[in-house]
Design an enzyme around this catalytic site. Structure first.
Site, short mmCIF file in Angstrom:
data_model
loop_
_atom_site.label_atom_id
_atom_site.label_comp_id
_atom_site.label_asym_id
_atom_site.label_seq_id
_atom_site.Cartn_x
_atom_site.Cartn_y
_atom_site.Cartn_z
N GLY A 69 -52.12 5.98 36.13
CA GLY A 69 -53.52 6.32 35.94
C GLY A 69 -53.82 7.13 34.70
O GLY A 69 -55.00 7.33 34.35
N LEU A 113 0.81 -1.22 0.00
CA LEU A 113 0.00 0.00 0.00
C LEU A 113 0.84 1.26 0.00
O LEU A 113 0.34 2.34 -0.31
CB LEU A 113 -0.90 0.02 1.24
CG LEU A 113 -1.84 -1.17 1.46
CD1 LEU A 113 -2.54 -1.04 2.81
CD2 LEU A 113 -2.87 -1.27 0.34
N TYR A 168 2.93 11.51 -11.05
CA TYR A 168 2.36 10.51 -10.16
C TYR A 168 1.88 9.30 -10.96
O TYR A 168 2.18 8.14 -10.61
CB TYR A 168 1.20 11.11 -9.37
CG TYR A 168 0.48 10.11 -8.48
CD1 TYR A 168 1.13 9.49 -7.43
CD2 TYR A 168 -0.87 9.82 -8.69
CE1 TYR A 168 0.47 8.58 -6.60
CE2 TYR A 168 -1.54 8.91 -7.88
CZ TYR A 168 -0.86 8.30 -6.84
OH TYR A 168 -1.52 7.40 -6.03
N HIS A 179 -47.84 9.10 33.41
CA HIS A 179 -47.86 8.94 34.85
C HIS A 179 -48.91 7.89 35.24
O HIS A 179 -49.81 7.57 34.46
CB HIS A 179 -48.18 10.28 35.52
CG HIS A 179 -47.22 11.37 35.16
ND1 HIS A 179 -45.86 11.24 35.34
CD2 HIS A 179 -47.41 12.61 34.64
CE1 HIS A 179 -45.26 12.35 34.96
NE2 HIS A 179 -46.18 13.20 34.51
#
Length: 376
Positions: free
Chosen positions: A289, A57, A111, A287
């Protein structure tokens, strides 16, 4: 018992190398030998003699002096090939070699010429010795741990936009070819599974193509979803890979973000995530009830999962008045569907706060809510 395979990785400290090292660490029958920037080329013969295969690499792509292109990209590859020849000459053993080249090898620039010469060195090795060699011509590679503001437009866009920094798009219509680093690592490892004598040209799949303008807009959209809560389609393909890459560039102080919370005497309701075509995810509390719901839908459907507390679900058919009740609790995960044409509600019948996860198959639209009050 499978014998441990030693893989020499050159450029192990680079972007692809870091990802490859992590993947090899996940494989019980593989170990890595590394050659990194600053190591002496004279070490290569001993490292190659120890290795069962080589993934090459290492390379230069933006040196201060253009002479480094030939010195590293071509010269280091030639030295590596010479080391493989020595092993073959001394032991008769081949050392499969994988070269990560670049699509720039097709271009007549310093390159590109250096990468092409590196490919030719590998081809000469394969032709002269029969040593298995694989050459990958990689387009732009993106993913986690890639250096931003260097040679990856994806890394630069993700890094800058994750930090609310500007990006520059000179030609929005310019097309870039991309492969995702996870796919690259998979292809590199798989290329060593069944070595073939001579040289093989290989590609990474899938390969993506996207314009710079589209790329910029897509990455911007990832950031926007944190305020809109509307997720991009991040489950497959290029968008999945880009999203993973974008998130990997988030600074620590952006690992978390707040979402709106709506409260009233009954409890709170919080929307977590919305999707373009798979509904939305929320949770609510109630909550003791308290009853929530008391409405029906024509087409909209929902799934409820009580994760804390005791719940009583009630249903009434709009036409027949048929009633149905069921109880669930956070002690046992049970998903409850709401059914079109049935009015429904949920009551906290326990002594503690109830917490319920909720998925709806569509994003709530205040103009067309498909939610009609109807007491049971």
């Amino acid at each position: 018992m499978t014998e441990m395979k030693k893989i020499l990785i050159t450029g192990a400290n680079g972007f692809i190398g870091k990802n490859l090292l992590v993947r090899l660490g996940e494989l019980p029958d593989h170990s890595a030998i590394t050659f990194v920037r600053g190591d002496e080329v004279a070490r290569l013969p001993a490292l190659v003699a120890e290795a069962d295969a080589v993934i090459h690499l290492a390379g230069e792509n933006r040196p201060a002096d253009e002479a480094a292109f030939a010195q590293v990209n071509t010269g280091l590859t030639a030295a590596l090939c010479d080391a493989v020849r020595d092993v073959i000459r001394n032991t008769g053993r081949t050392v499969p070699l994988v070269l990560a080249s670049s699509t720039q090898a097709e271009r007549d620039n310093p390159y590109g010429r250096s990468k092409l010469a590196a490919e030719e060195a590998v081809q000469d090795l394969a032709q002269a010795t029969g040593n298995p060699c694989v050459v990958f011509r990689l387009p732009g590679v993106f993913g986690k741990w890639c250096r931003p503001n260097y040679n990856s437009v994806v890394a630069t866009f993700c890094h800058n936009l994750a930090r609310d920094l500007p990006i520059q798009v000179n030609d929005p219509s310019a097309v870039v070819r991309l492969v995702y680093v996870d796919d690259v690592v998979t292809a590199l490892i798989e290329s060593l599974a069944a070595p073939i004598a001579g040289v093989t040209q290989a590609v990474v799949q899938p390969e993506y193509a996207i314009t710079l303008g589209e790329l910029a807009e897509q990455i911007k959209a990832f950031g926007a979803c944190r305020t809109s809560l509307m997720s991009e389609r991040v489950g497959t393909g290029l968008v999945r890979a880009l999203y993973a890459t974008y998130v990997s560039y988030l600074p620590n102080d952006k690992f978390a973000y707040e979402v709106p919370q709506y409260g009233d005497p009954r409890g709170v309701f919080v929307e977590m995530l919305k999707t373009p075509d798979c509904g939305q995810f929320s949770f609510f509390t109630a909550h003791p009830g308290i009853t929530r719901g008391g409405h029906y839908h024509h087409t909209k459907t929902e799934k409820f999962l009580v994760i804390k507390g005791q719940a009583l679900f009630r249903f009434r058919h709009l036409l027949t008045d048929e009633l149905y009740e069921l109880r669930t609790s956070g002690e046992k995960p049970v998903v409850v569907d709401t059914i079109p044409g049935w009015s429904h509600d949920i009551t906290n019948v326990g002594d503690d706060e109830m917490v319920v996860m909720l998925w709806a198959n569509e994003v709530f639209d205040r103009a067309r809510p498909d939610t009609f009050s109807c007491a049971l």
